[in-house]
Scaffold this active site. Sequence first.
Site, mmCIF file in Angstrom:
data_model
loop_
_atom_site.group_PDB
_atom_site.id
_atom_site.type_symbol
_atom_site.label_atom_id
_atom_site.label_comp_id
_atom_site.label_asym_id
_atom_site.label_seq_id
_atom_site.Cartn_x
_atom_site.Cartn_y
_atom_site.Cartn_z
ATOM 1 N N ASP A 25 0.819 -1.220 0.000
ATOM 2 C CA ASP A 25 0.000 0.000 0.000
ATOM 3 C C ASP A 25 0.850 1.265 0.000
ATOM 4 O O ASP A 25 0.430 2.301 0.511
ATOM 5 C CB ASP A 25 -0.958 0.020 1.204
ATOM 6 C CG ASP A 25 -1.745 -1.261 1.353
ATOM 7 O OD1 ASP A 25 -2.370 -1.669 0.356
ATOM 8 O OD2 ASP A 25 -1.725 -1.855 2.448
ATOM 9 N N HIS B 208 -4.080 -1.798 -6.840
ATOM 10 C CA HIS B 208 -3.330 -0.593 -7.164
ATOM 11 C C HIS B 208 -4.291 0.486 -7.637
ATOM 12 O O HIS B 208 -5.041 0.287 -8.591
ATOM 13 C CB HIS B 208 -2.271 -0.885 -8.230
ATOM 14 C CG HIS B 208 -1.175 -1.752 -7.721
ATOM 15 N ND1 HIS B 208 -0.170 -2.243 -8.531
ATOM 16 C CD2 HIS B 208 -0.900 -2.225 -6.487
ATOM 17 C CE1 HIS B 208 0.672 -2.978 -7.801
ATOM 18 N NE2 HIS B 208 0.236 -2.977 -6.569
#
Length: 433
Positions: free
Chosen positions: A13, A41
């Site tokens: 992340d 993503h």
Amino acid sequence: MAVVVVVGAQWGDEGKGKVVDLLTEYADVVARWGGGANAGHTIVVDGKKYVTHLIPSGVLRAGVTCVLGEGMVVDPRTLVDEIRTFRSHGLLANNSDLVVSNRAHLTFPYHRDLDRLREEGQPGAIGTTRRGIGPTYESKASRTGVRVGDLLYPERFHRNLERNVRYVAPALSSFGVPLPDVDALVKEYLELGEEIRPFVQDSSRFLYDAIRAGRNVLFEGAHGVLLDLDHGTYPFVTSSSTTAGGACTGCGIGPTLIDEVIGIVKAYETRVGNGPFPTELHDQMGVRLRETGGEFGATTGRPRRCGWLDIPALRLTCRLSGITGLALTKLDVLNGLEKIKLCVQYRLGGRVIDEMPSDPDDLAAVEPVYETLPGWPTLLVGNPSAPRETDLHLEAQRYISHISDLVGVPLVLVSLGAGRDETIVKVDTYQKK
């Protein structure tokens, strides 16, 4: 650009989607080597948000070929859904825009069931995304898995699926789950396979030929190095290799073909799921970072645990992946803080150590050693439309320089927000096609 590997230098992340999307301006090919639909993503272009789970972030650039390598595990339902979605936006217009390895393994609904059942109410739950990734890799390691290439041969696919169901049957039965209807799965997956067929080929040879032809190739990592199956905070890890070395094994290229390794790191630290987190904040500062940074999983929506940036952990990930340049993201989230803490070492049993320890009991026992740095009221004090490093507030410049000095790796990019234009490229590392 030549051949560049991008890895997450924390627990995932870190903003790999945005950074890869930026770098694909200079790339001809973008390839993923590990993980599956557990990755998420997020990319923002012209104010519009796109989320991709399987297809690499290069999908938003015309003329870039996206590759799913053999080290990945592919859920055909998710893949076909992504293909349809991106094509509805005018992307992936040509079959040559996407390559799917015939050696990548397939995720089935019963893999998801096993993942979910193991997590629900079980002691020592890992905190997975419940996308079936671990059970799929188990099937692969047991040599009973089913691969993408099998979808092109109905009899072989049926035979291999029956074998895999026999392998998982005891585990499903232990949870009281009936065995899947193999014939129904065969029908559904062969239909999905026909939509995937135009993209299936030997991805390793495709990548080798692209590199030999002098094309710019970018390898996009999923998750983060601290979640690596071998080198991460085991057992709270993912089921694949997330280090730069994984690009070699998961895409079938030799290590001598790689020119640079870029590590993506947030200006603070986050983690999803369970496992050790030395700098985690359990106070209002942790809540502030989560809310200001929008720290909720792109795949699961779960709130991320937040804390101060951990330099000993970053030193480890830089060493494990041979990182040659750092890309710092979400610096804007720290705007308005009077003081910013930075973990620079750990104390462990009377000793001071400068790198995250490999022993899990040692890691659980470490005490972070912090430096406190002055914050800044406003990140940009110069030109906001085309920012340079000198346009940052002086204390922000000092913060990012200090990070680089502490780990001994240069910063090559600084992200100031979600948009493509909210970025400072510090060095002219890349050349346009």
